[in-house]
Design a protein around this motif. Structure first.
Motif, PDB file in Angstrom:
ATOM      1  N   GLY A   1       0.794  -1.215   0.000  1.00 13.00           N
ATOM      2  CA  GLY A   1       0.000   0.000   0.000  1.00 13.00           C
ATOM      3  C   GLY A   1       0.833   1.274   0.000  1.00 13.00           C
ATOM      4  O   GLY A   1       0.300   2.371  -0.001  1.00 13.00           O
ATOM      5  N   ASP A   2       2.161   1.143  -0.009  1.00 16.61           N
ATOM      6  CA  ASP A   2       3.051   2.302   0.052  1.00 16.61           C
ATOM      7  C   ASP A   2       3.859   2.394  -1.238  1.00 16.61           C
ATOM      8  O   ASP A   2       4.800   1.639  -1.451  1.00 16.61           O
ATOM      9  CB  ASP A   2       3.982   2.170   1.263  1.00 16.61           C
ATOM     10  N   ALA A   3       3.499   3.342  -2.084  1.00 10.96           N
ATOM     11  CA  ALA A   3       4.156   3.495  -3.384  1.00 10.96           C
ATOM     12  C   ALA A   3       5.626   3.892  -3.264  1.00 10.96           C
ATOM     13  O   ALA A   3       6.400   3.684  -4.193  1.00 10.96           O
ATOM     14  CB  ALA A   3       3.405   4.522  -4.227  1.00 10.96           C
ATOM     15  N   SER A   4       6.036   4.433  -2.107  1.00 12.62           N
ATOM     16  CA  SER A   4       7.427   4.856  -1.950  1.00 12.62           C
ATOM     17  C   SER A   4       8.363   3.679  -1.638  1.00 12.62           C
ATOM     18  O   SER A   4       9.572   3.820  -1.687  1.00 12.62           O
ATOM     19  CB  SER A   4       7.535   5.906  -0.838  1.00 12.62           C
ATOM     20  N   LEU A   5       7.770   2.532  -1.312  1.00 11.33           N
ATOM     21  CA  LEU A   5       8.586   1.349  -0.996  1.00 11.33           C
ATOM     22  C   LEU A   5       8.763   0.463  -2.222  1.00 11.33           C
ATOM     23  O   LEU A   5       7.887   0.400  -3.077  1.00 11.33           O
ATOM     24  CB  LEU A   5       7.894   0.505   0.088  1.00 11.33           C
ATOM     25  N   PRO A   6       9.901  -0.259  -2.278  1.00 11.23           N
ATOM     26  CA  PRO A   6      10.025  -1.273  -3.317  1.00 11.23           C
ATOM     27  C   PRO A   6       9.030  -2.397  -3.005  1.00 11.23           C
ATOM     28  O   PRO A   6       8.578  -2.523  -1.869  1.00 11.23           O
ATOM     29  CB  PRO A   6      11.466  -1.756  -3.188  1.00 11.23           C
ATOM     30  N   HIS A   7       8.680  -3.174  -3.992  1.00 10.34           N
ATOM     31  CA  HIS A   7       7.715  -4.261  -3.787  1.00 10.34           C
ATOM     32  C   HIS A   7       8.316  -5.610  -4.197  1.00 10.34           C
ATOM     33  O   HIS A   7       7.901  -6.200  -5.196  1.00 10.34           O
ATOM     34  CB  HIS A   7       6.417  -3.981  -4.559  1.00 10.34           C
ATOM     35  N   PRO A   8       9.287  -6.099  -3.405  1.00  5.79           N
ATOM     36  CA  PRO A   8       9.861  -7.406  -3.737  1.00  5.79           C
ATOM     37  C   PRO A   8       8.829  -8.507  -3.473  1.00  5.79           C
ATOM     38  O   PRO A   8       7.883  -8.302  -2.704  1.00  5.79           O
ATOM     39  CB  PRO A   8      11.043  -7.531  -2.777  1.00  5.79           C
ATOM     40  N   PRO A   9       9.004  -9.678  -4.103  1.00  3.58           N
ATOM     41  CA  PRO A   9       8.096 -10.778  -3.794  1.00  3.58           C
ATOM     42  C   PRO A   9       8.218 -11.173  -2.326  1.00  3.58           C
ATOM     43  O   PRO A   9       9.300 -11.063  -1.745  1.00  3.58           O
ATOM     44  CB  PRO A   9       8.559 -11.907  -4.719  1.00  3.58           C
ATOM     45  N   ILE A  10       7.102 -11.587  -1.736  1.00  2.00           N
ATOM     46  CA  ILE A  10       7.081 -11.944  -0.313  1.00  2.00           C
ATOM     47  C   ILE A  10       6.619 -13.376  -0.144  1.00  2.00           C
ATOM     48  O   ILE A  10       5.542 -13.756  -0.605  1.00  2.00           O
ATOM     49  CB  ILE A  10       6.158 -10.995   0.483  1.00  2.00           C
ATOM     50  N   LEU A  11       7.456 -14.173   0.502  1.00  2.69           N
ATOM     51  CA  LEU A  11       7.166 -15.568   0.788  1.00  2.69           C
ATOM     52  C   LEU A  11       6.777 -15.667   2.255  1.00  2.69           C
ATOM     53  O   LEU A  11       7.507 -15.202   3.127  1.00  2.69           O
ATOM     54  CB  LEU A  11       8.419 -16.411   0.518  1.00  2.69           C
ATOM     55  N   ILE A  12       5.626 -16.262   2.526  1.00  7.74           N
ATOM     56  CA  ILE A  12       5.178 -16.442   3.904  1.00  7.74           C
ATOM     57  C   ILE A  12       5.697 -17.793   4.406  1.00  7.74           C
ATOM     58  O   ILE A  12       5.502 -18.816   3.749  1.00  7.74           O
ATOM     59  CB  ILE A  12       3.629 -16.400   3.991  1.00  7.74           C
ATOM     60  N   LEU A  13       6.371 -17.770   5.549  1.00 11.51           N
ATOM     61  CA  LEU A  13       6.918 -18.977   6.180  1.00 11.51           C
ATOM     62  C   LEU A  13       6.312 -19.038   7.578  1.00 11.51           C
ATOM     63  O   LEU A  13       6.663 -18.235   8.437  1.00 11.51           O
ATOM     64  CB  LEU A  13       8.445 -18.886   6.258  1.00 11.51           C
ATOM     65  N   THR A  14       5.377 -19.960   7.791  1.00  7.60           N
ATOM     66  CA  THR A  14       4.643 -19.956   9.056  1.00  7.60           C
ATOM     67  C   THR A  14       4.139 -21.338   9.433  1.00  7.60           C
ATOM     68  O   THR A  14       4.116 -22.240   8.609  1.00  7.60           O
ATOM     69  CB  THR A  14       3.453 -18.965   8.943  1.00  7.60           C
ATOM     70  N   THR A  15       3.723 -21.471  10.686  1.00  9.16           N
ATOM     71  CA  THR A  15       3.105 -22.723  11.132  1.00  9.16           C
ATOM     72  C   THR A  15       1.634 -22.750  10.734  1.00  9.16           C
ATOM     73  O   THR A  15       0.986 -23.775  10.795  1.00  9.16           O
ATOM     74  CB  THR A  15       3.195 -22.864  12.671  1.00  9.16           C
ATOM     75  N   GLU A  16       1.093 -21.596  10.334  1.00 11.22           N
ATOM     76  CA  GLU A  16      -0.316 -21.494   9.945  1.00 11.22           C
ATOM     77  C   GLU A  16      -0.533 -22.176   8.596  1.00 11.22           C
ATOM     78  O   GLU A  16       0.117 -21.843   7.617  1.00 11.22           O
ATOM     79  CB  GLU A  16      -0.737 -20.024   9.813  1.00 11.22           C
ATOM     80  N   GLY A  17      -1.468 -23.101   8.546  1.00 15.71           N
ATOM     81  CA  GLY A  17      -1.767 -23.754   7.280  1.00 15.71           C
ATOM     82  C   GLY A  17      -3.220 -23.604   6.887  1.00 15.71           C
ATOM     83  O   GLY A  17      -3.653 -24.103   5.862  1.00 15.71           O
ATOM     84  N   ALA A  18      -3.995 -22.886   7.704  1.00 15.05           N
ATOM     85  CA  ALA A  18      -5.432 -22.730   7.449  1.00 15.05           C
ATOM     86  C   ALA A  18      -5.660 -22.019   6.125  1.00 15.05           C
ATOM     87  O   ALA A  18      -5.033 -21.004   5.843  1.00 15.05           O
ATOM     88  CB  ALA A  18      -6.083 -21.944   8.591  1.00 15.05           C
ATOM     89  N   THR A  19      -6.559 -22.569   5.306  1.00 13.39           N
ATOM     90  CA  THR A  19      -6.793 -22.012   3.972  1.00 13.39           C
ATOM     91  C   THR A  19      -7.242 -20.558   4.015  1.00 13.39           C
ATOM     92  O   THR A  19      -6.879 -19.788   3.136  1.00 13.39           O
ATOM     93  CB  THR A  19      -7.818 -22.856   3.185  1.00 13.39           C
ATOM     94  N   GLU A  20      -8.003 -20.156   5.036  1.00 13.94           N
ATOM     95  CA  GLU A  20      -8.453 -18.763   5.111  1.00 13.94           C
ATOM     96  C   GLU A  20      -7.266 -17.817   5.331  1.00 13.94           C
ATOM     97  O   GLU A  20      -7.203 -16.740   4.747  1.00 13.94           O
ATOM     98  CB  GLU A  20      -9.497 -18.572   6.222  1.00 13.94           C
ATOM     99  N   ILE A  21      -6.309 -18.243   6.142  1.00 15.63           N
ATOM    100  CA  ILE A  21      -5.137 -17.399   6.392  1.00 15.63           C
ATOM    101  C   ILE A  21      -4.263 -17.331   5.144  1.00 15.63           C
ATOM    102  O   ILE A  21      -3.751 -16.275   4.788  1.00 15.63           O
ATOM    103  CB  ILE A  21      -4.355 -17.887   7.628  1.00 15.63           C
ATOM    104  N   VAL A  22      -4.132 -18.461   4.442  1.00 14.85           N
ATOM    105  CA  VAL A  22      -3.388 -18.488   3.178  1.00 14.85           C
ATOM    106  C   VAL A  22      -4.045 -17.527   2.191  1.00 14.85           C
ATOM    107  O   VAL A  22      -3.377 -16.700   1.554  1.00 14.85           O
ATOM    108  CB  VAL A  22      -3.331 -19.918   2.589  1.00 14.85           C
TER     109      VAL A  22
END
Length: 123
Positions: free
Chosen positions: A71-92
């Motif tokens: 949401g911040d145009a002044s920041l770069p937007h590198p790809p983001i990989l989520i690494l978590t114990t959460e596997g719930a489809t709604e959170i994904v």
């Protein structure tokens, strides 16, 4: 030149594991303990090639961080990989809607993480 990866996780042991795995594979690693610190590190290092983030963190969680970055145009937007114990489809689904590029559930296999990061950084 080594690709620069930002690891955002409140668990020091996870940051150390990811750092070790990626450094061994030739990546440069920067660490942050919260989403808020992750954004500060991104502002200070505009050449970050990808971010690996946990979801459940104090101060600002991973999804809030992804939303703030995208949401911040002044920041770069590198790809983001989520690494978590959460596997719930709604959170994904929530993370993907926020702009996350991928998902790996902990505990992770080092080879899987390296493969995902190489794909995200096109290296």
């Amino acid at each position: 030149m080594a690709k620069k990866i930002l690891i955002v996780d409140d668990a020091k042991t996870i940051r150390q594991q990811v750092n070790f795995t990626l450094t061994k594979s030739g990546f440069e690693v920067i660490e942050a303990e919260s989403g808020r610190e992750g954004i500060e590190k991104l502002k200070a290092n505009k050449d970050i090639d990808a971010i690996i983030s946990d979801i459940n963190m104090p101060e600002m969680n991973g999804i809030e961080m992804v939303e703030a970055i995208n949401g911040d145009a002044s920041l770069p937007h590198p790809p983001i990989l989520i690494l978590t114990t959460e596997g719930a489809t709604e959170i994904v689904a929530q993370a993907k809607r926020a702009g996350a590029s991928g998902w790996i559930v902990k505990p992770f296999k080092p080879e899987m993480l390296i493969e995902a990061v190489k794909k995200l950084t096109k290296s």
